[in-house]
Structure formats: C-alpha cells, structure tokens
Design a protein around this motif. Structure first.
Motif, short mmCIF file in Angstrom:
data_model
loop_
_atom_site.label_atom_id
_atom_site.label_comp_id
_atom_site.label_asym_id
_atom_site.label_seq_id
_atom_site.Cartn_x
_atom_site.Cartn_y
_atom_site.Cartn_z
N PRO A 142 0.84 -1.28 -0.13
CA PRO A 142 0.05 -0.04 -0.16
C PRO A 142 0.78 1.25 -0.01
CG PRO A 142 -0.08 -0.96 2.27
CD PRO A 142 0.63 -2.18 1.20
N LEU A 143 2.01 1.16 0.51
CA LEU A 143 3.05 2.25 0.69
C LEU A 143 3.29 3.11 -0.81
CD1 LEU A 143 4.09 4.23 2.83
CD2 LEU A 143 6.15 2.60 2.97
N LYS A 144 3.21 2.24 -1.68
CA LYS A 144 3.64 2.49 -3.01
C LYS A 144 2.98 3.63 -3.65
CE LYS A 144 3.78 -1.64 -5.24
NZ LYS A 144 3.46 -2.68 -6.25
N ARG A 145 1.84 3.71 -3.12
CA ARG A 145 1.18 4.92 -3.79
C ARG A 145 1.09 6.25 -2.93
NH1 ARG A 145 -4.62 3.25 -6.02
NH2 ARG A 145 -4.38 5.17 -7.21
N VAL A 146 1.76 6.08 -2.02
CA VAL A 146 2.05 7.13 -0.91
C VAL A 146 3.45 7.91 -1.04
CG1 VAL A 146 1.99 7.80 1.45
CG2 VAL A 146 0.76 6.01 0.77
N ASN A 147 4.45 7.33 -1.09
CA ASN A 147 5.81 7.70 -1.25
C ASN A 147 6.88 6.77 -1.60
OD1 ASN A 147 8.41 8.75 0.11
ND2 ASN A 147 6.92 10.66 0.56
N SER A 148 7.84 7.49 -2.31
CA SER A 148 9.07 6.50 -2.91
C SER A 148 9.80 5.95 -1.64
CB SER A 148 9.85 7.36 -3.97
OG SER A 148 10.39 8.59 -2.97
N SER A 150 8.82 3.87 0.00
CA SER A 150 8.31 2.37 -0.19
C SER A 150 9.47 1.61 -0.60
CB SER A 150 7.23 2.35 -1.17
OG SER A 150 7.45 2.94 -2.52
N LYS A 228 4.74 5.82 -6.78
CA LYS A 228 5.64 6.67 -6.68
C LYS A 228 6.94 5.84 -6.22
CE LYS A 228 2.55 10.41 -4.96
NZ LYS A 228 1.69 9.65 -5.39
N ARG A 233 10.40 13.04 -7.77
CA ARG A 233 8.91 13.12 -8.05
C ARG A 233 8.85 13.44 -9.43
NH1 ARG A 233 6.88 16.84 -2.90
NH2 ARG A 233 6.96 15.54 -1.26
#
Length: 318
Positions: A142-148, A150, A228, A233
């Motif tokens: 789930p962290l992949k869509r929040v911040n790199s 991940s 991300k 970014r």
C-alpha cells in the motif's frame, strides 16, 4: 464422436491455463530468484552440508511464502494493475481469478510454508519468514502509492530471504551468537552468526539499482497507476540516476565483508569486487546518457549480478 474428443481437450486447456495463471500469480521467475538466494545463504552457513531433502523443503517453503506475498500483492493491486500494460493481463486484474481465490491461495501457501520452516528447520526462521511476508504484502504494497520511501521499506523483505536461509541453518537471529563449525579442510572452528546479516546487506543494497532501473523503464506505467517509486517526484531525472550510483558505490565495501569475515575466499573477493565496480560503472553511464538503453543495461547487469555473486560465494565457501 467429436464431443468425446473435445471434452478432454477442453479440460486439458483449462487446466494448463489455470496452472499458467498461478505461475503468474506467484511471479514464478521473481520468486525463484528470491528463493535461490535463500537456499545459497543456507548452504553458506559453516555448519551446513549439502542435503537434498533439506534444500528441497527450503525451496518449497520459500516458494510458498514468496508466492503468497505476491498473490496478496496482486489481489490488493487489482485495479492499479489494470492501468498498466505490463500487468493488465495478470489473472486477478484480468478477471480470470477472483480476489477471494487469490487470498485463499495465499492463506494456504502461507500456512504450508511457515509450518515447513518451523517443523523442518526452526521457529526463528519461520517467524522471520512470516514477518517478511507481512512487511511486503501489508506495508510495502500500500505504501507504493504514498511515497517513494516504499522502495526502502520493500528492500527489507526483498533481502530477508538471505537472513532466513542463514537462520534456518543456525537457528538464531542473534548476530553475535557463537557456533562451532567444521571448515572444508576438516578443522573445527568457531564462527559468529553475523554472516547472515552480511549477506542480507549485499542483497539489500543490490535492490536499489536493480529496482530503480526497472522503475525508470516502466515509469509511464507506474505513474499511470499512481505508484511513486523513483527517488525524484519528476520521475527519470538526473537525481534518480545519481541515487543509483550512490547505492552501487555502497555495494563495493559491503561486497568485501564476506572475505574479511571468512565467509568466502580470495576468489569470491575479486569476483564481488569486479561485479560491484561493474554496477557502479553502468550506473554512472545512466547518469551520463540518461536514456532507456542505459537503464536497461543497469537492469540486466543486476540480474546477472546476484546469480554470479551468490554462486561464487558458494563455490568459494570457507
């Protein structure tokens, strides 16, 4: 007459299609590479001799646990997989397999893998395997869509198979635990348990140039899905390429540790040094050229790197 012929053929086709879907679900090639590193690290422990049954069980358990993590990943990312060309035909995303089927398979595979690790090896390796699955499936995914960040989080379960293999051999997570072992020449010696952590560090650092090269090539797909994964970014920028060089450079001193801590001999020292310097070289080329061809060179170099490094360490085991 035609019906009696087509029914068996239809069943055979359905069965082969289902098997193919499960191979995709567990990401067989990736899982095989992960389990390969676990088996080699198990064999690198000083107190372990080649035993086909133990290696086979470790391989099966590893494939079950890694496959379960990948199945959960695909069930969770069903909608985002549909947005990417490279993943749109995965069985859950394409609708050939339900999320419930993927979750059921993951639950059964997890139970089988953990029980095999616990019964045949030890509780510590089973616990570490379960932690690795949890970290990959429920934190990294789930962290992949929040911040790199991940990618850093995902590098831990990506490298834990090395430590799992070592702990399966020693039964201890304590890096400072002392064990008695027999060297290749028959000499009895004592060794510390930090070898597993050194092997973990090698695979941990390797993942950054490897994964960022993949993310560079698949950036448009990942961006479409909202992932991300590159350090910058803005995507494939000079900053991302420089990060690849930095982590490749960190691999050089870490690659010397197996020799200095008597895991491998002088042959593996030079092979690892060459492989690590090569990774630095192709990463620098990415900074200079900033194109997909250079990123593809990093990616393919990283695939060969892991196989060469671990097989050389095993061949040159002290």
């Amino acid at each position: 007459m035609n019906k009696t012929i087509t029914i068996p053929h239809s069943f055979s086709y359905s069965l082969s299609s289902k098997v193919k879907d499960y191979f995709i679900l567990i990401k067989f090639t990736l899982s095989f590479l992960v389990v390969f590193s676990s088996v080699v690290c198990y064999l690198l422990a000083p107190n372990v001799e080649f035993n086909f049954l133990s290696i086979f069980i470790l391989f099966v358990a590893g494939m079950c646990i890694t496959g379960a993590a990948n199945a959960i990943n695909q069930a969770v990312e069903r909608k985002t997989d549909l947005l990417m060309k490279r993943t749109a035909e995965r069985p859950v995303a394409a609708g050939r397999m339900s999320q419930n089927e993927a979750y059921t398979f993951a639950a059964i595979a997890t139970a089988v893998g953990i029980l095999l690790m616990w019964y045949w090896f030890n509780f510590a390796s089973a616990l570490l395997s379960l932690f690795s699955l949890f970290l990959y499936a429920f934190i990294y995914t789930p962290l992949k869509r929040v911040n790199s960040i991940s990618v850093i989080v995902g590098a831990f379960p990506g490298a834990l198979p090395c430590l799992i293999g070592w702990v399966a051999a020693t039964g201890s997570l304590n890096p400072f635990a002392s064990f008695q072992g027999v060297m290749a020449n028959g000499e009895v010696t004592h060794f510390m348990n930090y070898g597993g952590y050194i092997l973990f560090a090698i695979q941990f650092l390797w993942q950054f140039p490897h994964f960022w090269a993949i993310a560079w090539l698949a950036h448009k797909d990942y961006d479409r899905a909202g992932f991300k994964l590159l350090p910058s970014r803005e995507g494939p920028t000079k900053f991302s390429a420089i990060q690849t060089v930095i982590y490749s450079m960190l691999m050089v001193p870490v690659g010397m540790l197996p020799y200095y801590f008597h895991i491998g001999g002088i042959l593996s020292f030079w092979v690892l040094l060459f492989c690590n310097l090569w990774m630095v070289f192709v990463s620098i080329l990415l900074v200079v050229k900033m194109n997909q061809a250079a990123a593809r060179r990093v990616m393919f170099s990283s695939y060969f790197y892991l196989m060469i490094v671990f097989l050389t360490l095993l061949f040159d085991k002290i």
